[in-house]
Design a protein around this motif. Structure first.
Motif: not given
Lengths: 335, 236
Positions: B183-186, B208-212, B198-199
């Protein structure tokens, strides 16, 4: 610090499949040339790789300059010059590039590095090939570059693994002469399966057989292990008169006379000088002239073979010998 | 000192590498094809997304080729000619990793930044958002850092470069499925590529930015840590 290298019960077992070294206690004194001898596969290269921290001992320890050797013991390796068997180098590098690189990773400043690499390339005779890529080098040229690289950091200890392997007679002689010369100022550990080389240059010797250190001591100690000695005397005179003189004398040693050649076989039970003086008296009595005295046995080779045979003949009893052997090897585990 | 000497030597090897040189030429060719095409039809965001997408999809194999031989290709030489000298194994691995990262990221950034600039000027529809472009280029960059780290790590695990290349490639192909499983989609390359247009237009979440950022930094550090821990114990 008495010893530059000390190993205690050094053991290496590869993947629970192959015992390369078994409880070796090695002590290399400071100064002089120490020979590590043994047949192919005896464990010489394994020992050297553990001394350099390239292989991790399965058991036991390695001390260099009194400190434990580890894979990251840079301060110890800075004091060592290593020459591997048939050295291999980055193929695209030139000798100048490689020695400069070795100098840089040894922390040498440019003003020390550049003159030294030039001096070493000249010394090993690679000046004319200094700008060629290493990939086109012959075995001899590669070894000479390896020698230069091992000296780049001006080390206290040189460890050279089979330095004469694959060399032509000229390169062979050059390398042995160089070892002898360097041995005057540095401690050198040189491994070889060629006993003749070791005999010519070394002050100390250790013998490995099937991963076991079966002897460690001086060359003099090694020679004393021979069971017998033999001399050949070249003579000028009447052989029959000499035969009569020898037969009538009370000498106990075995002798063979063939025309102008008298062979004498000494056992270690009686002093060699006594037997020899008796024979010389017979020669004088027979009015013969002594032209030359030659040794018939190579004592070091005899001792080497004797040790190997003794080691192999022990069989199972080897593991029952708990006391240290009287061959200069101290306290080897399992001996 | 030893680290810098090793890095310098390896960077020299990189610049002389035919794989790196040909890749550089192909990247130039890619830009020369993409820009005129975008000038006649399509949006800048989609064109840049397609171009950036080639890095984790197509150019990933080049990145693996460059990186997976970093240590294994020198397996027979390194102990004799380098690690028997005054070099720690940490310095050796880190120098190898740094030089491969510098080569990969330099070529990637040169291609991505040049393309972004030219597309913002010449595309029929210029819908690029500057923070979105920076975010997207960074995201793909981090993906490449992870891929390079993985390949260098596998080159320490295996003495044959071919094995390291195949294993890294298989793992890279399976990365999407692995991320989905945990469940690590990002962090999933597939998800990142889907969201890229889109980004680039500025539609991305700070979360999403921080997760990545955290996810890729953590994963790359773990991979390199494991490689060093393994290599320090390895018999050479």
């Amino acid at each position: 610090m008495d010893h530059v290298i000390e190993t205690h019960n050094l053991t290496k077992i590869y993947g629970d499949k192959y015992i390369a070294l078994n409880g070796a206690n090695l002590a290399v004194p400071q100064g002089g040339i120490f020979g590590l001898v043994g047949p192919n596969g005896a464990g010489k290269t394994t020992t050297i790789r553990m001394l350099l921290g390239l292989h991790k001992p399965t058991a036991g320890s390695v001390l260099l300059f009194g400190e434990p050797m580890t894979p990251n013991a840079v301060h110890l390796r800075r004091r060592i010059g290593f020459l591997p068997t048939n050295p291999r180098f980055p193929k695209e590098m030139t000798p100048i590039g490689y020695l400069d690189f070795v100098g840089k990773i040894s922390g040498l400043p440019s003003e020390v590095r550049k003159p030294r690499l030039a001096m070493l390339l000249r010394a090993v005779g690679l000046l004319s090939a200094a700008s060629q890529k290493v990939k086109g080098f012959s075995t001899g040229m590669t070894t000479r570059l390896g020698i230069a690289a091992s000296l780049m950091n001006d080390p206290d200890l040189l460890i050279w693994d089979e330095p004469t392997a694959g060399l032509d007679p000229e390169g062979h002689k050059y390398t042995l002469d160089l070892i002898r010369e360097l041995g005057e100022t540095k401690t050198i550990l040189v491994s070889s399966h060629n006993l003749a080389d070791i005999k010519r240059i070394c002050s100390h010797i250790a013998i490995l057989s099937d991963g076991r250190l079966i002897f460690s001591g001086t060359m003099r100690d090694m020679r004393s292990l021979t069971r017998s000695s033999a001399l050949e005397l070249e003579l000028d005179g009447d052989p029959e008169r000499l035969r009569a003189a020898l037969t009538s004398s009370a000498i106990s040693l075995r002798w063979e006379l063939d025309r102008q050649s008298l062979k004498l076989y000494f056992s270690h039970d009686e002093p060699m000088a006594v037997g020899l003086s008796q024979v010389l008296q017979c020669i004088v009595a027979a009015d013969a002239r002594l032209l030359a005295v030659n040794s018939l046995h190579d004592e070091v080779v005899d001792a080497f073979i004797h040790l190997l045979e003794e080691e192999r003949s022990h069989g199972f009893s080897r593991i029952l010998r708990l006391e240290p052997e009287n061959h200069g090897v101290s306290g080897a585990a399992g001996s | 000192m030893a680290f810098l000497a090793l890095l310098e030597a390896d960077l020299k090897t990189m610049t002389h590498s035919w794989v790196v040189r040909i890749w550089g030429l192909l990247l130039i060719a890619q830009i020369l094809i993409t820009i005129p095409a975008a000038a006649s039809e399509g949006t800048a965001a989609v064109s840049l997304s397609d171009l950036l997408g080639t890095f984790p999809l197509i150019w990933a194999i080049v990145v693996i080729l460059i990186s997976a031989g970093a240590v294994s290709s020198e397996a027979g030489v390194v102990a004799d000619s380098i690690l028997s000298k005054a070099v720690t194994r940490y310095e050796y691995i880190l120098a190898k990793l740094t030089s491969r990262l510098l080569a990969v990221i330099a070529l990637y950034l040169a291609s991505a930044i040049t393309s972004a600039y030219l597309l913002s000027r010449y595309a029929v529809t210029s819908d690029l958002d500057t923070p979105g472009v920076v975010y997207s280029i960074s995201l793909i960059g981090m993906l490449l850092v992870l891929l390079t780290s993985l390949a260098v790590a596998f080159s320490t695990f295996f003495d044959r470069s071919s094995v390291a290349i195949v294993i890294t490639w298989i793992l890279w192909i399976a990365a999407g499925a692995i991320c989905a499983l945990f469940k690590l989609e990002n962090l999933s390359p597939v998800h990142i590529l889907e969201r890229l247009p889109d980004a680039l237009s500025g539609d991305y979440s700070a979360r999403a930015q921080w997760e990545a950022l955290i996810g890729f930094t953590f994963a790359s550090s773990v991979v390199i840590g494991a490689a060093i821990a393994h290599y320090v114990r390895k018999d050479l």
